[in-house]
Scaffold this active site. Structure first.
Site, PDB file in Angstrom:
ATOM      1  CG  ASP A 247      12.001 -20.247  27.260  1.00 23.44           C
ATOM      2  OD1 ASP A 247      12.662 -21.102  27.876  1.00 23.44           O
ATOM      3  OD2 ASP A 247      12.432 -19.673  26.233  1.00 23.44           O
ATOM      4  CB  SER A 248      12.828 -20.545  31.847  1.00 24.36           C
ATOM      5  OG  SER A 248      13.448 -20.966  33.037  1.00 24.36           O
ATOM      6  CB  ALA A 249      16.437 -17.433  32.600  1.00 25.54           C
TER       7      ALA A 249
END
Length: 916
Positions: A247-249
């Site tokens: 998720d995200s990074a």
């Protein structure tokens, strides 16, 4: 005040009260105005959770980077009903991953862009922390050989061998915070949904360990799975059973790792699951400016209170954080307008202050770059500014030039590198199938949407010429033209990483969709997945087991009391996701029947979907594009030609633009004013720490430290310290490690990023790394391990950050913090809060369903009465009743609402399918 559970509670409590009051006023106003438009934050539980998360991240920006890292990397005990087995990936796997990256980069790239090949291999720990995660009930009845003595964690790892599905999860956190602890409850949920196990990696984080350190660690985790080193408890996991997820990074790292494996021709994982991936660190897409009010990401980006660690420039220089650009050579230390500068420009690097400023339009005309197109003909193309230069809206203005690093993960000059911002890859084709999720209200929505379409249609979305300066990217653009199979879902009203809000209907549906995707790609062979990697198009549809049909309970001990109480093993609301998923399958089937499938006969598709002849998958679907409403109901995404983000010119992708730059600059200037005194104190602290590091190094040399530029042999036996030590001192491991290649003293000719811990001496963490490298676990470039000087040992005894009898604790960006007291950590508090929201939202849904059920029952009763003899209506013919019964039976056996030959779904008796 540092980031802690207590400070978080103090900061967040007023937010909870304020949100509660504001929510009531907002709902009253909407009711008064007759506004029936549905919004995600109409739900009080989501509104509270949204503002709690937003407030916590905002609090993090007002504290130091170290305190946020320490809080989010504090060890949190796993729930007793979960099997969580920690381990350490050895240095040998890290070295293999480093060799892969060295092969990926060309020598000039390693020197001029990365800064060398050694510094990012330096680490404090003797490997990489990771965890195997699953539910204990999945392995409760597995028998193992107990002839050798094993710990409980080791036994659980052996028992997990019975589970063949593996999700390799990479957590998010802006590349600089978060850990396997902050995400553990989500990962347990994933393990339960996929009926498999999760392998989570605690990669090193920026700014102490910037790019490409985290990427090396992710690749090391993958190599550990597919080719375990001697001593590993698990057997080699086939790549076809592994799904990258993040998720995200973490989503950005997962995508980047998949491209590296593809480029090097290594075995690919079965698929990738990208949850709100951060893939453009230049913030060049429109949603970055438009969606700040509806997202949890701070509007000014991830700023921090000054400390010796960050920011690099504690106080702005004479030109401030940005200045007008100058022509001529790029500013030190980077290459502002070309990825690989010519020798003439390198020779002239010292004369950057003599040139005059120019308007942007003149610079565009005067600075064309020779480039090579697909026919190897040399052309002059328009100048595409690379960081730190900023693209201005007014072409007559003098462009800005950044004088401070804007991202913690990478230097400004590195932000457009395809392994930093993978949206700028030469090609995203030829990757394994991808499930990609975004929230419609998040700032990253546009870059995620654009990336998904680039992957599925490589020829339709080519990369701009300025991104093809390296030979590898030019080759990738030519070679990898096969579409990547992509399932893109954009969730209405949702913010960044909606899976955090597990109690929402959107998140429940997302977890189910991800689980079915993972099961499908790991359970079917390569030939099958080449035709169809999407479980929604699997015929007959996958059998969705009702995980809650049996009355299973677990004993739950109160945290403060010894009494036990019975409660359901899983939350009782979760069968809802199965019903939502089945409805989504039907919606997609209807869409395919209506629109047809390119390259497939329409009648063939119709027969494939028809439950009466369902014997094979729907073939030749490259991309599924869906929007998901607040209740987990899917609908087709609008046509590509109507989507603004897909009409952006490729030349505008991944450039630092004026609006986001000015917003960051405004925030940074506010932080500079607010924390000016803290910045001055941090500057004085840096001076003291440099003196301390110099003293440590001089004492070590006086006590017998000897190093060499290169090891004499590739592998050396371990050697004890140059001075004899007590054999009873088992707490100190003073050896030279044959698998530890480089240390902080081996980087004389390299140029790591200024934030990198490897070559710094002005932070407490850098000194701890230096001491560990000298006195405890030296790399093979050391000839001796010196004895600790008495004065240093005495100082260490009074230093809370050090201990003369064991290696000093390493950076919190790498090593977990273990509390000395019984922890009641904020992560556990969040889980308890989410559990409360889950129970309350379940109760509300149950009340609503009961109310709806009464209405439906009365309606059905009326229909039956009308159709029955003596009723006021017309009785259904007997043959029609038989057809309906047969239709229902066939529909239920397929586990999905049936689609008739005319492409329409079944009527009344199809609406409750799969709802447990």
């Amino acid at each position: 005040m540092t980031v802690s559970t207590a400070s978080s509670a103090v900061h967040i409590t007023p937010v909870v009260i304020k949100t509660f009051l504001a929510h009531g006023k907002k709902k009253a106003l909407k009711y008064k105005n007759g506004d029936e438009a549905e919004e995600s934050r109409d739900d009080i539980f989501f509104d509270e959770a949204f503002n709690i998360v937003k407030a916590f991240i905002e609090m993090g920006t007002k504290n130091t980077v170290e305190s946020l890292q320490a809080f989010t990397n504090t060890h949190v005990p796993a729930p007793y009903w979960a099997a969580v087995s920690p381990l350490r990936i050895p240095l040998s796997c890290c070295n293999r991953a480093a060799d892969l990256l060295i092969d990926w980069f060309d020598p000039d790239e390693l020197k001029h862009i990365v800064g060398g090949e050694r510094w990012w291999q330096v680490r404090g720990m003797d490997g990489l922390d990771a965890e195997w995660i699953t539910e204990k009930e999945f392995i409760a009845n597995v028998e193992i050989d107990k002839s050798r003595k094993l710990s409980d964690d080791e036994e659980d790892i052996l028992k997990m061998e019975s589970l063949d599905r593996v999700m390799l999860y990479i957590h998010g956190g802006g590349y600089f915070w978060g850990s396997i602890n902050t995400h553990r409850y989500q990962l347990i949920r994933f393990a339960r949904k996929i009926k498999g196990k999760v392998f989570a990696v605690n990669y090193r984080k920026a700014p102490q360990y910037p790019w490409p350190c985290p990427l090396q660690d992710v690749l090391a985790a993958y190599l550990y799975l597919i080719n375990p080193p001697p001593g590993a408890l698990h057997k080699a996991v086939p790549p076809s059973k592994i799904v990258f997820a993040g998720d995200s990074a973490g989503g950005g790292l997962a995508l980047t790792a998949l491209t590296v494996l593809r480029d090097l021709g290594l075995p690919q994982a079965a698929a990738g699951v990208l949850l709100s991936p951060w893939i453009d660190l230049t913030h060049s897409f429109p949603s970055v400016m438009k969606s700040t009010e509806t997202d949890i990401i701070p509007p000014h980006g991830f700023l921090a209170k000054p400390s010796p660690l960050w920011p690099i420039d504690l106080l702005p220089g004479k030109d401030g954080r940005a200045r007008e650009s100058i022509t001529g050579p790029p500013p030190k230390p980077g290459h502002a307008d070309t990825l690989e500068p010519t020798q003439d420009r390198l020779d002239a690097e010292g004369d950057s202050g003599d040139a005059s400023s120019q308007p942007q339009k003149d610079m565009l005309e005067d600075n064309s770059i020779p480039s090579t197109d697909t026919d190897d003909a040399v052309l002059d193309i328009d100048f595409e500014p690379k960081p730190p230069k900023v693209l201005m809206k007014d072409s007559t203005a003098v462009p800005l030039e950044l004088c401070a690093q804007i991202q913690l993960y990478a230097m400004n000059e590195q932000l457009t590198h395809p392994l930093v911002s993978p949206v700028l890859q030469g090609s995203l084709g030829n990757l394994p199938p991808l499930y990609i999720m975004a929230g419609d209200g998040e700032v990253l929505r546009d870059e995620i949407t654009y990336m998904a379409h680039r992957a599925a249609h490589p020829k339709d979305y080519p990369v701009r010429k300025g991104a093809l300066e390296s030979e590898r990217q030019r080759r990738n653009a030519k070679q990898f033209t096969e579409p990547t199979k992509v399932h893109l879902q954009v969730f209405d009203g949702m913010c960044h990483v909606l899976t955090v809000f597990t109690f929402t209907e959107s998140a429940k549906f997302a977890y189910r969709s991800i689980a079915e995707f993972v099961k499908h790609v790991t359970d079917n062979d390569e030939e099958h997945l080449a035709r169809n990697p999407f479980p929604e198009l699997h015929r007959p549809p996958s059998d969705l087991e009702n995980e809650f049909s049996e009355h299973r309970t677990r004993k739950k001990k109160s945290f403060f009391r010894r009494n036990k109480r019975e409660e359901p093993l899983h939350n009782a609301s979760e069968p809802q996701d199965t019903g939502l998923y089945k409805e989504a399958v039907e919606t997609l089937a209807n869409e395919i029947l209506a629109d047809g499938v390119p390259g497939t006969n329409a009648q063939e598709v119709k027969e494939t979907i028809d439950p009466g002849t369902a014997t094979r998958d729907v073939p030749n679907v490259v991309m599924i594009r869906e929007r998901v409403d607040l209740h987990g109901k899917t609908r087709p995404m609008e046509p590509k030609e109507d989507m603004e983000v897909l009409q952006l010119p490729k030349e505008s992708i991944c450039l630092i633009k004026e609006d986001p730059c000015m917003r960051w600059l405004k925030g940074q200037e506010e932080w500079d004013r607010t924390f000016r005194r803290a910045a001055k104190r941090a500057e004085k602290k840096r001076i003291k720490l440099r003196a301390e590091a110099e003293r440590v190094l001089n004492n070590a040399k006086a006590q017998g430290l000897i190093t060499v530029d290169h090891p004499k042999t590739p592998s050396r036996p371990q050697r004890l310290a140059s001075h004899q030590r007590s054999t009873s001192d088992t707490r100190v491991n003073r050896t030279i490690q044959e698998d530890r290649r480089w240390g902080p003293l081996d980087l004389g000719d390299e140029s790591p990023p200024p934030s990198a811990i490897a070559k710094r001496t002005d932070t407490r963490e850098a000194i701890a790394l230096l001491k560990k490298s000298i006195y405890h676990t030296a790399p093979i470039t050391h000839e001796t391990v010196p004895k600790l000087k008495h004065s240093d040992a005495i100082r260490a005894a009074f230093d809370p950050h050090d201990d003369p009898n064991r290696p000093p604790k390493q950076s919190v960006s790498e090593q977990q913090v273990y509390p000395t007291m019984l922890p009641w950590h904020g992560v556990r508090m969040w889980d308890q809060l989410v559990g409360y929201f889950m129970r309350e939202s379940t109760r509300k849904a149950a009340d609503k369903a009961a109310s709806s059920g009464k209405q439906i029952s009365s309606t059905i009763k009326g229909i039956v009465d009308t159709a029955s003899p003596g009723g006021s209506g017309t009785k259904l013919p007997e043959t029609k009743i038989k057809e309906q019964n047969a239709y229902t039976k066939d529909k239920e056996s397929n586990g999905v609402r049936a689609v008739g030959l005319n492409g329409h779904a079944g009527e009344a008796n199809g609406h409750t399918d799969g709802m447990a």
